[in-house]
Design a protein around this motif. Structure first.
Motif, PDB file in Angstrom:
ATOM      1  N   UNK A 187     -42.051  46.015  19.798  1.00  0.00           N
ATOM      2  CA  UNK A 187     -41.711  44.939  20.721  1.00  0.00           C
ATOM      3  C   UNK A 187     -42.354  43.606  20.357  1.00  0.00           C
ATOM      4  N   UNK A 188     -43.559  43.636  19.793  1.00  0.00           N
ATOM      5  CA  UNK A 188     -44.259  42.390  19.508  1.00  0.00           C
ATOM      6  C   UNK A 188     -43.766  41.695  18.248  1.00  0.00           C
ATOM      7  N   UNK A 189     -42.981  42.379  17.456  1.00  0.00           N
ATOM      8  CA  UNK A 189     -42.412  41.769  16.263  1.00  0.00           C
ATOM      9  C   UNK A 189     -41.004  41.274  16.512  1.00  0.00           C
ATOM     10  N   UNK A 190     -40.272  41.010  15.441  1.00  0.00           N
ATOM     11  CA  UNK A 190     -38.893  40.546  15.569  1.00  0.00           C
ATOM     12  C   UNK A 190     -38.005  41.729  15.944  1.00  0.00           C
ATOM     13  N   UNK A 191     -37.296  41.596  17.043  1.00  0.00           N
ATOM     14  CA  UNK A 191     -36.396  42.640  17.498  1.00  0.00           C
ATOM     15  C   UNK A 191     -34.973  42.071  17.466  1.00  0.00           C
ATOM     16  N   UNK A 192     -34.134  42.539  16.588  1.00  0.00           N
ATOM     17  CA  UNK A 192     -32.792  41.979  16.480  1.00  0.00           C
ATOM     18  C   UNK A 192     -31.962  42.262  17.727  1.00  0.00           C
ATOM     19  N   UNK A 193     -31.067  41.340  18.035  1.00  0.00           N
ATOM     20  CA  UNK A 193     -30.235  41.503  19.220  1.00  0.00           C
ATOM     21  C   UNK A 193     -29.309  42.703  19.079  1.00  0.00           C
ATOM     22  N   UNK A 194     -29.001  43.076  17.836  1.00  0.00           N
ATOM     23  CA  UNK A 194     -28.151  44.251  17.629  1.00  0.00           C
ATOM     24  C   UNK A 194     -28.825  45.519  18.135  1.00  0.00           C
ATOM     25  N   UNK A 195     -30.170  45.556  18.080  1.00  0.00           N
ATOM     26  CA  UNK A 195     -30.905  46.693  18.606  1.00  0.00           C
ATOM     27  C   UNK A 195     -31.015  46.622  20.127  1.00  0.00           C
ATOM     28  N   UNK A 196     -31.258  45.417  20.641  1.00  0.00           N
ATOM     29  CA  UNK A 196     -31.354  45.251  22.094  1.00  0.00           C
ATOM     30  C   UNK A 196     -30.043  45.586  22.793  1.00  0.00           C
ATOM     31  N   UNK A 197     -28.935  45.254  22.144  1.00  0.00           N
ATOM     32  CA  UNK A 197     -27.624  45.469  22.774  1.00  0.00           C
ATOM     33  C   UNK A 197     -27.332  46.941  23.038  1.00  0.00           C
ATOM     34  N   UNK A 198     -28.104  47.827  22.401  1.00  0.00           N
ATOM     35  CA  UNK A 198     -27.905  49.258  22.588  1.00  0.00           C
ATOM     36  C   UNK A 198     -28.796  49.836  23.704  1.00  0.00           C
ATOM     37  N   UNK A 199     -29.650  48.985  24.274  1.00  0.00           N
ATOM     38  CA  UNK A 199     -30.580  49.456  25.294  1.00  0.00           C
ATOM     39  C   UNK A 199     -29.936  49.377  26.687  1.00  0.00           C
ATOM     40  N   UNK A 200     -30.600  49.989  27.654  1.00  0.00           N
ATOM     41  CA  UNK A 200     -30.140  49.951  29.046  1.00  0.00           C
ATOM     42  C   UNK A 200     -30.851  48.813  29.764  1.00  0.00           C
ATOM     43  N   UNK A 201     -30.080  47.896  30.290  1.00  0.00           N
ATOM     44  CA  UNK A 201     -30.634  46.699  30.912  1.00  0.00           C
ATOM     45  C   UNK A 201     -30.617  46.818  32.426  1.00  0.00           C
ATOM     46  N   UNK A 202     -31.774  46.511  33.053  1.00  0.00           N
ATOM     47  CA  UNK A 202     -31.844  46.333  34.506  1.00  0.00           C
ATOM     48  C   UNK A 202     -31.697  44.837  34.754  1.00  0.00           C
ATOM     49  N   UNK A 203     -30.529  44.430  35.190  1.00  0.00           N
ATOM     50  CA  UNK A 203     -30.201  43.013  35.289  1.00  0.00           C
ATOM     51  C   UNK A 203     -30.453  42.478  36.691  1.00  0.00           C
ATOM     52  N   UNK A 204     -30.631  41.170  36.784  1.00  0.00           N
ATOM     53  CA  UNK A 204     -30.692  40.499  38.072  1.00  0.00           C
ATOM     54  C   UNK A 204     -29.279  40.380  38.618  1.00  0.00           C
ATOM     55  N   UNK A 205     -29.093  40.730  39.869  1.00  0.00           N
ATOM     56  CA  UNK A 205     -27.757  40.724  40.455  1.00  0.00           C
ATOM     57  C   UNK A 205     -27.124  39.347  40.403  1.00  0.00           C
ATOM     58  N   UNK A 206     -27.937  38.290  40.584  1.00  0.00           N
ATOM     59  CA  UNK A 206     -27.386  36.943  40.637  1.00  0.00           C
ATOM     60  C   UNK A 206     -27.367  36.250  39.274  1.00  0.00           C
ATOM     61  N   UNK A 207     -27.861  36.915  38.221  1.00  0.00           N
ATOM     62  CA  UNK A 207     -27.854  36.325  36.881  1.00  0.00           C
ATOM     63  C   UNK A 207     -27.415  37.327  35.820  1.00  0.00           C
ATOM     64  N   UNK A 208     -26.798  38.415  36.255  1.00  0.00           N
ATOM     65  CA  UNK A 208     -26.465  39.487  35.327  1.00  0.00           C
ATOM     66  C   UNK A 208     -25.584  39.045  34.174  1.00  0.00           C
ATOM     67  N   UNK A 209     -24.588  38.217  34.429  1.00  0.00           N
ATOM     68  CA  UNK A 209     -23.659  37.818  33.362  1.00  0.00           C
ATOM     69  C   UNK A 209     -24.367  37.017  32.288  1.00  0.00           C
ATOM     70  N   UNK A 210     -25.316  36.152  32.678  1.00  0.00           N
ATOM     71  CA  UNK A 210     -26.056  35.366  31.697  1.00  0.00           C
ATOM     72  C   UNK A 210     -26.931  36.250  30.811  1.00  0.00           C
ATOM     73  N   UNK A 211     -27.574  37.236  31.427  1.00  0.00           N
ATOM     74  CA  UNK A 211     -28.425  38.135  30.655  1.00  0.00           C
ATOM     75  C   UNK A 211     -27.605  38.984  29.688  1.00  0.00           C
ATOM     76  N   UNK A 212     -26.468  39.455  30.146  1.00  0.00           N
ATOM     77  CA  UNK A 212     -25.601  40.260  29.278  1.00  0.00           C
ATOM     78  C   UNK A 212     -25.117  39.447  28.087  1.00  0.00           C
ATOM     79  N   UNK A 213     -24.785  38.190  28.328  1.00  0.00           N
ATOM     80  CA  UNK A 213     -24.330  37.324  27.238  1.00  0.00           C
ATOM     81  C   UNK A 213     -25.445  37.088  26.234  1.00  0.00           C
TER      82      UNK A 213
END
Length: 311
Positions: A187-213
Motif C-alpha cells: 500500500x505504501x508504494x505505487x499501486x496501479x489503478x488496474x490493481x485497485x479496480x479489482x478490489x471491493x470498494x466501500x463507497x460514499x453514498x453521495x459521492x460513489x460515482x466520483x470514486x468509481x470513476x
C-alpha cells in the motif's frame, strides 16, 4: 385549526419525542416523566383528531399521519424560531433558536472552523440557543429548503435549485485498507489503478460515482452514507475506501489501517455553507455564517501548501 401557544408547546414535545426515538429516550431531554409525556401526546392527538404514533411493547412508531405532521411541525417550529430571531434583531439583540445541520465525523479535523465559530458566536450572542442536527448532505439540503434548518455545513457535490452555497473549507480524503487486506503489504508504494479496480470498494453514498470513476470500477461493493459505517467496512479487511486522514489516524497509528499510495489517490471534499435562496436571512443566521467564514480564513493562514481554503 388556529395554532395557540399551548399547541406550540405540544408540537415541541412531539418533535423531541420523534427526534429521540420514543417516550423513554425523550424523558431526560424534556425533564418530565413518562406519564406526563403520554398525557401531552394524548392532548395533541385529541386536539388534532389524529392518531400520531403507536407505542407499546412493540416500541415507538409514527403513523403515516404522524410522520406528515412531524414534517409540518418542523417547518412551523423553524418559522417560529426565525420570527423570534428577527424580533430580537429589531431590538438590536441576537436571540432565539438557531437550527443548523452538519455531517458527522468532523470534530477531529483541526481545520474545521466549527469549534472556533461556535465559541466566538456563543460569546457574541449568549442569548441564542443552538439546535444542532447531524445529517447526511442530502437530508440537510432538503431541510434547509423546507425551513427545518436555517443553515447547514457539509460537502454538497451537486448544487440544487433553491439553495445558496458559500465555500468554507476543504477536507482531505485518503484511500485506505486494513492490515488484513491483500493490498496492505504494497500500500505504501505505487499501486496501479488496474490493481485497485479489482478490489471491493466501500463507497460514499453521495459521492460513489466520483470514486468509481477515479478508481475505474464498474460498481461499488457497498454504499455507506456515514464515515463510521465506511470505516467499519474497511477495518473488516474486505473493502478499501476513502476516509478523512484526521478520522483514520487512530487506526493508522495502531497499525490497523494503511493509507494506499497517498501520492496518487489523495482527494478532497469542499465544505460549504448552504442557506435557502431568496430568503432574507435573519441577523442571527448572518452572524453565525460570518463567524464560520472568519474562522475558516484564520485557519487557512496556518495551513501548509494551501490544501484548505476559503474562496
Amino acid at each position: 385549526m388556529q395554532v395557540q401557544d399551548t399547541d406550540l408547546k405540544l408540537l415541541r414535545i412531539f418533535e423531541t419525542i420523534v427526534r429521540c426515538g420514543g417516550f423513554a429516550a425523550a424523558q431526560p431531554i424534556l425533564n418530565i416523566g413518562a406519564s406526563s409525556i403520554s398525557e401531552y401526546m394524548s392532548q395533541l392527538e385529541t386536539r388534532l383528531g389524529l392518531r400520531l404514533c403507536e407505542r407499546g411493547r412493540a416500541g415507538f412508531r409514527l403513523t403515516e399521519e404522524g410522520a406528515n405532521l412531524h414534517a409540518a411541525a418542523q417547518r412551523l417550529l423553524g418559522a417560529v424560531d426565525s420570527f423570534h430571531m428577527e424580533a430580537g434583531a429589531l431590538r438590536n439583540q441576537l436571540s432565539g433558536v438557531l437550527r443548523f445541520g452538519m455531517i458527522e465525523a468532523t470534530l477531529t479535523d483541526q481545520y474545521s472552523p466549527l469549534p472556533i465559530a461556535i465559541r466566538e458566536f456563543g460569546q457574541m450572542a449568549p442569548e441564542v440557543r443552538l439546535h444542532v442536527q447531524i445529517e447526511t448532505p442530502g437530508s440537510m439540503e432538503q431541510h434547509v429548503l423546507d425551513g427545518r434548518l436555517h443553515l447547514a455545513v457539509g460537502p454538497f457535490p451537486v448544487r440544487i435549485p433553491g439553495l445558496d452555497y458559500l465555500p468554507l473549507y476543504r477536507e482531505e480524503q485518503g484511500l485506505y485498507c486494513a492490515s488484513t487486506h491483500p493490498l496492505h503489504e504494497r500500500a505504501k508504494g505505487r499501486v496501479p489503478v488496474s490493481l485497485l479496480s479489482k478490489q471491493r470498494l466501500a463507497a460514499r453514498a453521495y459521492l460513489g460515482s466520483q470514486e468509481l470513476k477515479l478508481l475505474r470500477m464498474p460498481e461499488a461493493a457497498a454504499s455507506v452514507d456515514n464515515v463510521e459505517g465506511r470505516a467499519m467496512l474497511i477495518l473488516s479487511g474486505n473493502y478499501i475506501g476513502f476516509l478523512p486522514p484526521h478520522y483514520a489516524r487512530p487506526w493508522v497509528d495502531s497499525g490497523l489501517l494503511t493509507r494506499i499510495d497517498p501520492e496518487h489517490y489523495a482527494t478532497h471534499l469542499d465544505f460549504q455553507i448552504i442557506t435557502r435562496k431568496g430568503a432574507e436571512s435573519a441577523r442571527v443566521v448572518q452572524a453565525f455564517c460570518n463567524q464560520l467564514r472568519t474562522a475558516a480564513r484564520q485557519l487557512n493562514h496556518t495551513t501548509r501548501g494551501g490544501k484548505k481554503h476559503v474562496d
